[in-house]
Structure formats: structure tokens, C-alpha cells
Write a protein that holds these residues in place. Sequence first.
Motif, PDB file in Angstrom:
ATOM      1  N   VAL A  28     -41.194 138.533  17.316  1.00  0.00           N
ATOM      2  CA  VAL A  28     -41.939 137.513  18.521  1.00  0.00           C
ATOM      3  C   VAL A  28     -42.912 136.308  18.110  1.00  0.00           C
ATOM      4  CG1 VAL A  28     -42.288 136.746  21.114  1.00  0.00           C
ATOM      5  CG2 VAL A  28     -39.728 137.528  20.182  1.00  0.00           C
ATOM      6  N   LEU A  29     -43.913 138.216  17.946  1.00  0.00           N
ATOM      7  CA  LEU A  29     -45.439 137.846  17.481  1.00  0.00           C
ATOM      8  C   LEU A  29     -45.141 137.475  15.824  1.00  0.00           C
ATOM      9  CD1 LEU A  29     -48.173 138.718  17.899  1.00  0.00           C
ATOM     10  CD2 LEU A  29     -47.595 140.547  17.244  1.00  0.00           C
ATOM     11  N   MET A  30     -44.645 138.091  15.283  1.00  0.00           N
ATOM     12  CA  MET A  30     -44.416 137.420  13.457  1.00  0.00           C
ATOM     13  C   MET A  30     -44.161 135.435  13.307  1.00  0.00           C
ATOM     14  SD  MET A  30     -46.276 139.887  12.295  1.00  0.00           S
ATOM     15  CE  MET A  30     -47.087 139.714  13.305  1.00  0.00           C
ATOM     16  N   GLU A  31     -43.281 135.779  14.344  1.00  0.00           N
ATOM     17  CA  GLU A  31     -43.154 133.918  14.256  1.00  0.00           C
ATOM     18  C   GLU A  31     -43.984 133.293  14.838  1.00  0.00           C
ATOM     19  OE1 GLU A  31     -40.113 132.146  12.842  1.00  0.00           O
ATOM     20  OE2 GLU A  31     -39.995 134.627  11.849  1.00  0.00           O
ATOM     21  N   ALA A  32     -44.773 133.614  15.703  1.00  0.00           N
ATOM     22  CA  ALA A  32     -45.732 132.649  16.987  1.00  0.00           C
ATOM     23  C   ALA A  32     -47.116 132.955  15.775  1.00  0.00           C
ATOM     24  CB  ALA A  32     -45.887 133.752  17.830  1.00  0.00           C
ATOM     25  N   MET A  33     -46.978 133.616  14.815  1.00  0.00           N
ATOM     26  CA  MET A  33     -48.262 133.795  14.009  1.00  0.00           C
ATOM     27  C   MET A  33     -47.979 132.720  12.507  1.00  0.00           C
ATOM     28  SD  MET A  33     -49.824 137.583  13.574  1.00  0.00           S
ATOM     29  CE  MET A  33     -50.572 138.499  14.249  1.00  0.00           C
ATOM     30  N   LYS A  34     -46.883 133.188  12.282  1.00  0.00           N
ATOM     31  CA  LYS A  34     -46.640 131.999  11.598  1.00  0.00           C
ATOM     32  C   LYS A  34     -46.776 130.587  11.965  1.00  0.00           C
ATOM     33  CE  LYS A  34     -41.903 131.014   7.935  1.00  0.00           C
ATOM     34  NZ  LYS A  34     -40.820 131.574   8.094  1.00  0.00           N
ATOM     35  N   ALA A  35     -46.148 130.403  12.954  1.00  0.00           N
ATOM     36  CA  ALA A  35     -45.423 129.075  13.412  1.00  0.00           C
ATOM     37  C   ALA A  35     -47.154 128.095  13.556  1.00  0.00           C
ATOM     38  CB  ALA A  35     -45.052 128.851  14.601  1.00  0.00           C
ATOM     39  N   GLN A  36     -47.980 129.263  13.912  1.00  0.00           N
ATOM     40  CA  GLN A  36     -49.629 128.828  14.604  1.00  0.00           C
ATOM     41  C   GLN A  36     -50.270 128.525  12.623  1.00  0.00           C
ATOM     42  OE1 GLN A  36     -51.920 132.053  16.297  1.00  0.00           O
ATOM     43  NE2 GLN A  36     -53.548 130.592  16.021  1.00  0.00           N
ATOM     44  N   ALA A  37     -49.819 129.655  11.725  1.00  0.00           N
ATOM     45  CA  ALA A  37     -50.692 128.664  10.194  1.00  0.00           C
ATOM     46  C   ALA A  37     -50.106 127.674   9.740  1.00  0.00           C
ATOM     47  CB  ALA A  37     -50.011 129.946   9.224  1.00  0.00           C
ATOM     48  N   ARG A  38     -48.150 127.454  10.306  1.00  0.00           N
ATOM     49  CA  ARG A  38     -47.956 126.244   9.873  1.00  0.00           C
ATOM     50  C   ARG A  38     -48.712 125.036  10.357  1.00  0.00           C
ATOM     51  NH1 ARG A  38     -41.969 127.549   8.924  1.00  0.00           N
ATOM     52  NH2 ARG A  38     -42.077 127.764   7.028  1.00  0.00           N
ATOM     53  N   ASN A  39     -48.425 124.843  11.676  1.00  0.00           N
ATOM     54  CA  ASN A  39     -48.980 123.976  12.552  1.00  0.00           C
ATOM     55  C   ASN A  39     -50.004 123.175  12.601  1.00  0.00           C
ATOM     56  OD1 ASN A  39     -46.528 124.269  14.140  1.00  0.00           O
ATOM     57  ND2 ASN A  39     -47.381 125.044  15.791  1.00  0.00           N
ATOM     58  N   LEU A  40     -51.120 124.698  11.691  1.00  0.00           N
ATOM     59  CA  LEU A  40     -52.700 124.326  10.986  1.00  0.00           C
ATOM     60  C   LEU A  40     -52.856 123.606   9.392  1.00  0.00           C
ATOM     61  CD1 LEU A  40     -54.068 127.725  12.743  1.00  0.00           C
ATOM     62  CD2 LEU A  40     -54.750 125.139  12.919  1.00  0.00           C
ATOM     63  N   GLY A  41     -51.246 123.876   9.271  1.00  0.00           N
ATOM     64  CA  GLY A  41     -51.399 123.307   7.636  1.00  0.00           C
ATOM     65  C   GLY A  41     -50.658 123.834   6.752  1.00  0.00           C
ATOM     66  N   ALA A  42     -50.998 125.785   6.730  1.00  0.00           N
ATOM     67  CA  ALA A  42     -50.306 126.486   5.751  1.00  0.00           C
ATOM     68  C   ALA A  42     -48.756 126.512   5.143  1.00  0.00           C
ATOM     69  CB  ALA A  42     -50.942 127.633   5.982  1.00  0.00           C
ATOM     70  N   ASN A  43     -48.795 126.267   3.783  1.00  0.00           N
ATOM     71  CA  ASN A  43     -47.327 125.839   2.945  1.00  0.00           C
ATOM     72  C   ASN A  43     -47.003 127.189   3.140  1.00  0.00           C
ATOM     73  OD1 ASN A  43     -45.418 125.222   1.290  1.00  0.00           O
ATOM     74  ND2 ASN A  43     -46.628 123.879  -0.234  1.00  0.00           N
ATOM     75  N   ILE A  44     -45.883 127.361   3.714  1.00  0.00           N
ATOM     76  CA  ILE A  44     -44.995 128.522   4.030  1.00  0.00           C
ATOM     77  C   ILE A  44     -43.806 128.384   2.831  1.00  0.00           C
ATOM     78  CG2 ILE A  44     -44.906 130.740   5.245  1.00  0.00           C
ATOM     79  CD1 ILE A  44     -46.699 130.141   7.041  1.00  0.00           C
ATOM     80  N   ARG A  45     -43.667 129.258   2.084  1.00  0.00           N
ATOM     81  CA  ARG A  45     -42.472 129.626   1.470  1.00  0.00           C
ATOM     82  C   ARG A  45     -41.877 130.304   1.589  1.00  0.00           C
ATOM     83  NH1 ARG A  45     -45.087 126.038  -3.821  1.00  0.00           N
ATOM     84  NH2 ARG A  45     -45.925 124.437  -2.410  1.00  0.00           N
ATOM     85  N   PHE A  46     -40.357 130.645   1.028  1.00  0.00           N
ATOM     86  CA  PHE A  46     -39.806 132.039   0.744  1.00  0.00           C
ATOM     87  C   PHE A  46     -40.407 132.136  -0.267  1.00  0.00           C
ATOM     88  CE2 PHE A  46     -36.017 134.584  -0.127  1.00  0.00           C
ATOM     89  CZ  PHE A  46     -35.768 135.960   0.538  1.00  0.00           C
ATOM     90  N   GLY A  47     -40.295 133.494  -1.018  1.00  0.00           N
ATOM     91  CA  GLY A  47     -40.301 133.640  -2.062  1.00  0.00           C
ATOM     92  C   GLY A  47     -41.158 134.921  -2.740  1.00  0.00           C
ATOM     93  N   ALA A  48     -41.232 135.513  -4.263  1.00  0.00           N
ATOM     94  CA  ALA A  48     -42.400 136.729  -3.690  1.00  0.00           C
ATOM     95  C   ALA A  48     -42.789 136.508  -5.401  1.00  0.00           C
ATOM     96  CB  ALA A  48     -40.782 138.192  -4.002  1.00  0.00           C
ATOM     97  N   ALA A  49     -44.252 138.172  -5.508  1.00  0.00           N
ATOM     98  CA  ALA A  49     -44.741 138.096  -6.918  1.00  0.00           C
ATOM     99  C   ALA A  49     -44.273 138.476  -7.620  1.00  0.00           C
ATOM    100  CB  ALA A  49     -46.149 137.584  -5.916  1.00  0.00           C
ATOM    101  N   THR A  50     -44.018 137.939  -8.998  1.00  0.00           N
ATOM    102  CA  THR A  50     -43.522 138.891  -9.795  1.00  0.00           C
ATOM    103  C   THR A  50     -43.775 139.707 -10.939  1.00  0.00           C
ATOM    104  OG1 THR A  50     -42.015 136.889 -10.445  1.00  0.00           O
ATOM    105  CG2 THR A  50     -41.503 138.505  -8.887  1.00  0.00           C
TER     106      THR A  50
END
Length: 309
Positions: free
Chosen positions: A63-85
Motif C-alpha cells: 500500500v505504501l509503495m503504491e501510494a509513493m508510485k502514484a504520487q510520483a506519477r501524479n507529479l509527472g514522473a514517467n514510470i515504466r516497467f523494465g530493468a537495466a541490463t
Amino acid sequence: MDTEKTKCLIVGSGPAGYTAAIYASRAGLSPILYEGMEPGGQLTTTTKIENFPGYPDGVDGPVLMEAMKAQARNLGANIRFGAATAVDFSGGTLRVTVDGKRQIEADAVIVATGAAAKYLGLESEQRFKGRGVSACATCDGFFYRNQDVIVVGGGDSACEEATYLASICRKVYLVVRKDHLRASKAMQARVAGTSNIETLFETVTQEVLGDDNGVTGARVHRNDGEERVIEATGFFVAIGHRPNTEIFRGALELDEEGYIRTEPGTSRTSVPGVFAAGDVQDPHYRQAITAAGSGCTAALDCERYLLGL
């Protein structure tokens, strides 16, 4: 390979990555964040968190992580699924390859890749991984309700896993290599006050036992020479973590354990424009609140770097 350019790239999520994204977004850096293979980090496998400020009744990790993620996204962060290789920090441009097929060229990079659980290194442990052997009680504990289980470790993580499992399992054996617990006083008291936890000090696991159906127990050895077979259907390892820094070897300065070295009091790494936050650079505290704080530090350092300050 596709190439994309950005001012600020954040590699990894969790409290450090999401907090960095929140601050970087508010600074107008339009960050791109790749969440890694475990979006939200280790806290997504944690039940109630009682020590994160602002939650008097505690809060579930996911719940805490989803709240942080939503806050970052609402402020304009471009959040993507993927891993640095792969990374290339050798030239003037910072390059990060994502999923082996996309290259991001960034003016600044914040590394928040966290750390992964360590295992004992036993052949039998590997053989039964996923069939009774686990490093996450909150992920897999459900499968062992009303059964006997073993937890290996003596720190806060081991004690937390043991107390959680004790709430759903019949009996928990806490196997501790030393003659004392390394956990905080509060966690030691919780273990001592839980009647169905039996702590075995000065004891090491020799072999995980099992059959075609999975784990049946473990053979342990005491320092005084006594050997014992503990019957159990679950074997949980909680002996620490290893920083997720393999792709940064040769690109960033690491310490003896593989954690990213940062300049004292900052998030700056050995490469200008690359900053580190969270468990990937913290072998000591590894708490949600310290990770979030270091994510803030990294974003502020990143902003100042990009402004030439």
C-alpha cells in the motif's frame, strides 16, 4: 537498438526510487523511472510497517509503495516497467540499456536498484528453492499455515519473519549461528514473547531435507558437536542481502561487499552525474525511511548537478 534521451533517469523503484522521482518531478526534470524486476522493491513483500512516520496504525508495504508510485506519477514522473541490463558511463554521455533492447542517454542517472536476499549456499537449499525453501515469509508463509517451519538468521529480518510465521504456523524454529540475536531490542523482545518460537543458538544448517513433495526438515549442527534433525515443511532464509550492482561493476566504484560507494554526506558516486540512493549504497541501515531520505538527497544532488552548482 532504439535510443532515447532524457535529463534524469532513475534506475529502480522502492522508497528510494519513488522518492527521487517525486523530488525530480517537482524540480521540473521530467524523470524517467524504470522499476526493475521487482516494482516497489522489497517492501512489496512486507506486511504491516509500524515505523514509517505518518501512519499511527501502521501501513502495509504494498500500500505504501503504491501510494509513493502514484504520487510520483501524479507529479509527472514517467514510470515504466523494465530493468537495466547494461551501462556505459565511460564517455561524456551516460548510457543505460534497458531489457537489452533500448538505450537511454541521460544527463544524470540515479541508481536505486536495492539489494536481494542472500542464501546459505547449500546444494540442498537450491534443490528445494520454491518447494519449501524461501527468502520471503510474507510471500510464501500462507502455504505453511498450521505447519512447522524453520527460519535461519539472527537479525531484524529473521526475527520479523519468525514472528510473522508464528502468527500462522504451529511452530517456528529460529536457527541462529551466534550465541545471541543481532536484532533490535524491540524485535528480540517480540521473539522472546512469542510462545511458539523456539530459538536455537550456536546452530548452523548442514542440509535441507526433503523428498519429491518438497522440504521435510533440516539437519542442523550445534557448536558443541550435537546434531539434530528438525522436522518442518518450510525453510525460510533471512541472513541478509546482496546489493544489486552487478551491471555497475567496472562502471562505478563499489566497496568490498558490492555496495556503491558515495561521497560522505552526499549521493554522489565515482562518476559525475551518477547518484546512488537506498539499499544499493547502504549496508548499515536499510530501512524504508532512510531509503526515502536518500532518494530525496539523490534528486537534490541531481538537480544541483544539472544546474551546474
